[in-house]
Design an enzyme around this catalytic site. Structure first.
Site, short mmCIF file in Angstrom:
data_model
loop_
_atom_site.label_atom_id
_atom_site.label_comp_id
_atom_site.label_asym_id
_atom_site.label_seq_id
_atom_site.Cartn_x
_atom_site.Cartn_y
_atom_site.Cartn_z
N HIS A 19 -28.42 26.34 -4.17
CA HIS A 19 -28.71 27.48 -5.06
C HIS A 19 -27.42 27.87 -5.78
O HIS A 19 -26.64 28.68 -5.28
CB HIS A 19 -29.27 28.65 -4.21
CG HIS A 19 -29.71 29.83 -5.02
ND1 HIS A 19 -30.64 30.74 -4.54
CD2 HIS A 19 -29.36 30.29 -6.24
CE1 HIS A 19 -30.83 31.68 -5.45
NE2 HIS A 19 -30.05 31.44 -6.48
N HIS A 21 -26.15 28.44 -9.86
CA HIS A 21 -26.37 28.44 -11.31
C HIS A 21 -25.07 27.98 -11.96
O HIS A 21 -24.05 28.67 -11.82
CB HIS A 21 -26.73 29.83 -11.81
CG HIS A 21 -27.95 30.40 -11.14
ND1 HIS A 21 -29.20 30.34 -11.71
CD2 HIS A 21 -28.11 31.02 -9.94
CE1 HIS A 21 -30.08 30.91 -10.89
NE2 HIS A 21 -29.45 31.33 -9.80
N HIS A 199 -37.05 31.55 -7.71
CA HIS A 199 -36.47 32.76 -7.15
C HIS A 199 -37.63 33.71 -6.83
O HIS A 199 -38.51 33.93 -7.67
CB HIS A 199 -35.57 33.46 -8.17
CG HIS A 199 -34.23 32.80 -8.37
ND1 HIS A 199 -34.08 31.48 -8.66
CD2 HIS A 199 -32.97 33.34 -8.31
CE1 HIS A 199 -32.78 31.21 -8.78
NE2 HIS A 199 -32.09 32.32 -8.58
N GLU A 202 -35.97 38.42 -4.11
CA GLU A 202 -34.58 38.89 -4.22
C GLU A 202 -34.66 40.41 -4.43
O GLU A 202 -34.17 41.18 -3.61
CB GLU A 202 -33.87 38.20 -5.40
CG GLU A 202 -32.41 38.61 -5.57
CD GLU A 202 -31.75 37.97 -6.81
OE1 GLU A 202 -32.48 37.54 -7.73
OE2 GLU A 202 -30.50 37.93 -6.85
N ASP A 280 -24.84 31.04 -5.36
CA ASP A 280 -25.57 31.65 -6.48
C ASP A 280 -24.74 31.58 -7.76
O ASP A 280 -24.87 30.62 -8.52
CB ASP A 280 -25.98 33.09 -6.14
CG ASP A 280 -27.19 33.57 -6.92
OD1 ASP A 280 -27.79 32.78 -7.65
OD2 ASP A 280 -27.57 34.76 -6.77
N ASP A 281 -23.89 32.59 -7.99
CA ASP A 281 -23.05 32.65 -9.20
C ASP A 281 -21.63 32.99 -8.76
O ASP A 281 -21.18 34.13 -8.88
CB ASP A 281 -23.58 33.75 -10.14
CG ASP A 281 -25.02 33.51 -10.53
OD1 ASP A 281 -25.26 32.66 -11.40
OD2 ASP A 281 -25.91 34.15 -9.94
N1 ADE Z 1 -29.73 33.92 -12.74
C1 ADE Z 1 -28.50 33.69 -12.27
N2 ADE Z 1 -28.36 34.23 -11.06
C2 ADE Z 1 -29.54 34.81 -10.74
C3 ADE Z 1 -30.04 35.53 -9.62
N3 ADE Z 1 -29.30 35.77 -8.54
N4 ADE Z 1 -31.30 35.98 -9.66
C4 ADE Z 1 -32.06 35.75 -10.73
N5 ADE Z 1 -31.65 35.10 -11.81
C5 ADE Z 1 -30.40 34.62 -11.81
ZN ZN Z 2 -29.98 32.53 -8.22
#
Ligand code: ADE
Ligand code: ZN
Length: 337
Positions: A19, A21, A199, A202, A280-281
């Protein structure tokens, strides 16, 4: 309590990241470098000023800045450099396999061609395979705040490249955009032989997790935190061995949880859910995959066996072949011994 033996175990375990991005690995220094070489004006004076702006109250707060950041990504070389920087960082964390998301609509809507994005990302992934020995799968996400029609158009745009894309996902603003909105495009992606993930849970309710399973027919759930509110859904996740790709530092930074001690990772392990740890990011949330492992292991007092289980789950829940999964899991056990 600091625990050097536990940190050493985390560092040496082979792992997969499921996971991630790729646009979320755009570090502020790279943002500046790309802005300068592409002559894009950004509203920040320094990388430190950018980091100071990364103070989010919820998912939407983050997404607004995340989409702005993408504006500096214009050329194939930008996508190559972005992806290569992530792979080098992942290699340092002993990541052996990555399944990365990209958001084509975040680029094609700005006039960047689908092929430019894909060629740059893929070239770096191929170099990563050859030079860093990191295997990969590439997952194209649909932006759920946009219409299903737009997602369909994106799938059509991807069709000439479909052999180079392994799966589709669903990301962006969750609440108000349930999985049911995308049932037709996911069915079409499934017919094309693509892997499916989304997703869910969340910020959205357990019902969105059910919809992702029942209506989108996904193989795994990205995040899935709120599934824990529904005991029958938990039983189903356990029985069907659905992998959840949880992102602990992201959860803290997006206020999905109050602090890292409230991470659901230990509860999920105790319940028998196939949970994995992911960044994630990472450029926006303060850490790559091993930072996430260390944060939860420390806050939740995870045992060595639990840390090893998380690494095993990362391969078991991947889109690799059964033979490759078995080989990686054997390597995890060997590194743990
Ligand atoms: N796009 C990038 N990170 C995300 C996240 N945590 N949840 C939803 N969309 C995303
Ligand atoms: Zn994500």
């Amino acid at each position: 309590m600091p625990n050097p033996a536990r940190d050493a175990l985390i560092a040496r375990l082979p792992k997969a990241e499921l996971h991630l991005h790729i646009e979320g690995s755009l570090e502020p220094e790279m943002l500046f470098a790309f802005a300068a070489r592409n002559r894009v004006v950004i509203p920040f004076a320094s990388a430190d000023a950018v980091r100071a702006a990364y103070d989010f109250s919820n998912l939407q707060d983050f997404l607004d800045i995340y989409y702005q950041g993408m504006a500096v990504l214009l050329t194939e070389q930008d996508f190559y450099d972005l992806t290569w920087a992530y792979l080098e960082r992942a290699a340092a964390d002993n990541v052996r396999h990555v399944e990365i998301f990209f958001d084509p609509q975040g680029h094609t809507d700005r006039g960047v061609a689908f092929g430019t994005v894909l060629n740059g990302i893929e070239r770096a992934l191929l170099d990563g395979e050859a030079q860093l020995r990191i295997s990969y799968r590439l997952i194209m996400c649909f932006l759920r705040h946009l219409s299903e029609e737009r997602a369909m158009a994106t799938l059509a745009e991807a069709t000439p490249y479909i052999g180079r894309i392994h799966g589709v996902g669903l990301d962006s603003s969750e609440i108000g955009h349930p999985p049911s909105k995308f049932a037709t495009v996911f069915a079409k992606a499934g017919e094309l032989g693509l892997h499916l993930t989304a997703h869910a849970g969340e910020e959205g309710p357990p019902e969105y997790v059910r919809e992702a399973l029942d209506l989108l027919r996904v193989e795994r759930i990205d995040h899935g935190n709120r599934a824990l509110e529904d005991p029958a859904l938990v039983t189903r996740l356990v029985d069907e061995e659905i992998t959840l790709t949880v992102c602990p530092l992201s959860n803290v930074r997006l206020c999905v949880i109050d602090d890292i001690a409230a991470s659901p990772v230990r509860m999920m392990l105790d319940l028998g859910i196939k949970v994995t740890i992911n960044a994630d990011d990472p450029a926006y949330f303060g850490g790559y995959v091993n930072d996430n492992f260390r944060a939860v292991a420390h806050a939740l007092g995870l045992s060595a066996a639990q840390i090893v289980a998380l690494a095993e789950n990362s391969f078991a829940g991947s889109f690799l072949s059964d033979a490759d999964k078995a080989q990686h899991i054997a390597a995890v056990r060997e590194a743990a011994a």
